[in-house]
Motif scaffolding. Structure first.
Motif, short mmCIF file in Angstrom:
data_model
loop_
_atom_site.label_atom_id
_atom_site.label_comp_id
_atom_site.label_asym_id
_atom_site.label_seq_id
_atom_site.Cartn_x
_atom_site.Cartn_y
_atom_site.Cartn_z
N HIS A 7 -74.43 23.90 -46.56
CA HIS A 7 -75.14 22.64 -46.72
C HIS A 7 -74.45 21.56 -45.89
CE1 HIS A 7 -77.83 23.64 -50.09
NE2 HIS A 7 -76.92 24.58 -50.32
N PHE A 8 -75.26 20.78 -45.20
CA PHE A 8 -74.77 19.66 -44.41
C PHE A 8 -75.25 18.37 -45.08
CE2 PHE A 8 -74.90 23.25 -41.65
CZ PHE A 8 -73.76 23.12 -40.86
N ALA A 9 -74.35 17.39 -45.24
CA ALA A 9 -74.70 16.16 -45.94
C ALA A 9 -74.23 14.93 -45.17
CB ALA A 9 -74.08 16.16 -47.33
N LYS A 10 -74.95 13.86 -45.35
CA LYS A 10 -74.61 12.56 -44.80
C LYS A 10 -74.22 11.69 -45.98
CE LYS A 10 -74.86 9.85 -41.10
NZ LYS A 10 -74.05 10.10 -39.93
N GLN A 11 -73.08 11.00 -45.89
CA GLN A 11 -72.64 10.15 -46.99
C GLN A 11 -73.11 8.72 -46.75
OE1 GLN A 11 -68.61 10.35 -48.19
NE2 GLN A 11 -68.74 12.50 -48.71
N ILE A 12 -73.77 8.18 -47.77
CA ILE A 12 -74.22 6.80 -47.73
C ILE A 12 -73.65 6.11 -48.96
CG2 ILE A 12 -76.23 5.27 -47.75
CD1 ILE A 12 -77.80 7.60 -46.45
N LEU A 13 -72.83 5.09 -48.72
CA LEU A 13 -72.13 4.38 -49.78
C LEU A 13 -71.33 5.35 -50.67
CD1 LEU A 13 -74.90 1.82 -50.78
CD2 LEU A 13 -72.91 1.43 -49.33
N GLY A 14 -70.75 6.36 -50.05
CA GLY A 14 -69.92 7.32 -50.75
C GLY A 14 -70.67 8.42 -51.48
N ASN A 48 -75.17 18.13 -29.63
CA ASN A 48 -74.06 18.98 -29.20
C ASN A 48 -73.10 19.30 -30.33
OD1 ASN A 48 -74.88 19.19 -26.50
ND2 ASN A 48 -73.95 17.20 -26.04
N ASP A 49 -72.97 18.38 -31.30
CA ASP A 49 -72.01 18.55 -32.39
C ASP A 49 -72.69 18.21 -33.71
OD1 ASP A 49 -69.83 18.65 -34.06
OD2 ASP A 49 -68.58 17.31 -32.87
N TRP A 50 -72.51 19.02 -34.72
CA TRP A 50 -73.16 18.82 -36.01
C TRP A 50 -72.79 17.50 -36.64
CZ3 TRP A 50 -70.41 18.21 -40.52
CH2 TRP A 50 -69.07 18.58 -40.51
N ARG A 51 -71.62 16.95 -36.29
CA ARG A 51 -71.14 15.69 -36.87
C ARG A 51 -71.98 14.48 -36.46
NH1 ARG A 51 -66.77 18.39 -34.88
NH2 ARG A 51 -65.54 19.45 -36.42
N GLU A 52 -72.85 14.67 -35.46
CA GLU A 52 -73.75 13.59 -35.07
C GLU A 52 -74.84 13.37 -36.11
OE1 GLU A 52 -75.15 13.76 -30.99
OE2 GLU A 52 -73.39 14.96 -30.45
N ARG A 53 -75.12 14.36 -36.93
CA ARG A 53 -76.19 14.26 -37.93
C ARG A 53 -75.70 14.38 -39.37
NH1 ARG A 53 -78.65 12.38 -34.21
NH2 ARG A 53 -80.37 13.37 -33.13
N ALA A 54 -74.45 14.83 -39.57
CA ALA A 54 -73.93 15.02 -40.93
C ALA A 54 -72.46 14.63 -40.97
CB ALA A 54 -74.10 16.46 -41.37
N ASP A 55 -72.00 14.28 -42.16
CA ASP A 55 -70.60 13.90 -42.35
C ASP A 55 -69.78 15.02 -42.99
OD1 ASP A 55 -71.04 11.27 -41.41
OD2 ASP A 55 -71.73 10.65 -43.39
N THR A 56 -70.40 15.77 -43.88
CA THR A 56 -69.67 16.81 -44.60
C THR A 56 -70.43 18.13 -44.55
OG1 THR A 56 -70.73 16.28 -46.71
CG2 THR A 56 -68.68 15.13 -46.21
N VAL A 57 -69.68 19.19 -44.79
CA VAL A 57 -70.26 20.53 -44.81
C VAL A 57 -69.70 21.26 -46.02
CG1 VAL A 57 -68.48 21.47 -43.28
CG2 VAL A 57 -70.68 22.59 -43.43
#
Length: 67
Positions: A7-14, A48-57
């Protein structure tokens, strides 16, 4: 060989919000599954890098459905 769901997630306000997941089948070990999922996620999002769309894995073992 094992199956994994990554699972890839983006953190918004923690707070993590899932932005996608990748299922990897037949990986030799968790490290290889994670690397394959990172590459597949990035390619599917056109970056090119997954970190461009997500913060955590998050990697978890995943059982195949039995019929």
């Amino acid at each position: 060989m094992s199956n994994y769901r990554v699972h890839f997630a983006k953190q918004i306000l923690g707070v993590p919000f899932t932005v996608g997941f990748v299922e990897i089948s037949r990986a030799r070990d968790p490290e290889r599954a994670l690397k394959a999922a990172e590459i597949r996620f990035a390619r599917s999002r056109g970056v090119n890098d997954w970190r461009e769309r997500a913060d955590t894995v998050d990697l978890a073992p995943h059982a195949e459905a039995e019929f």
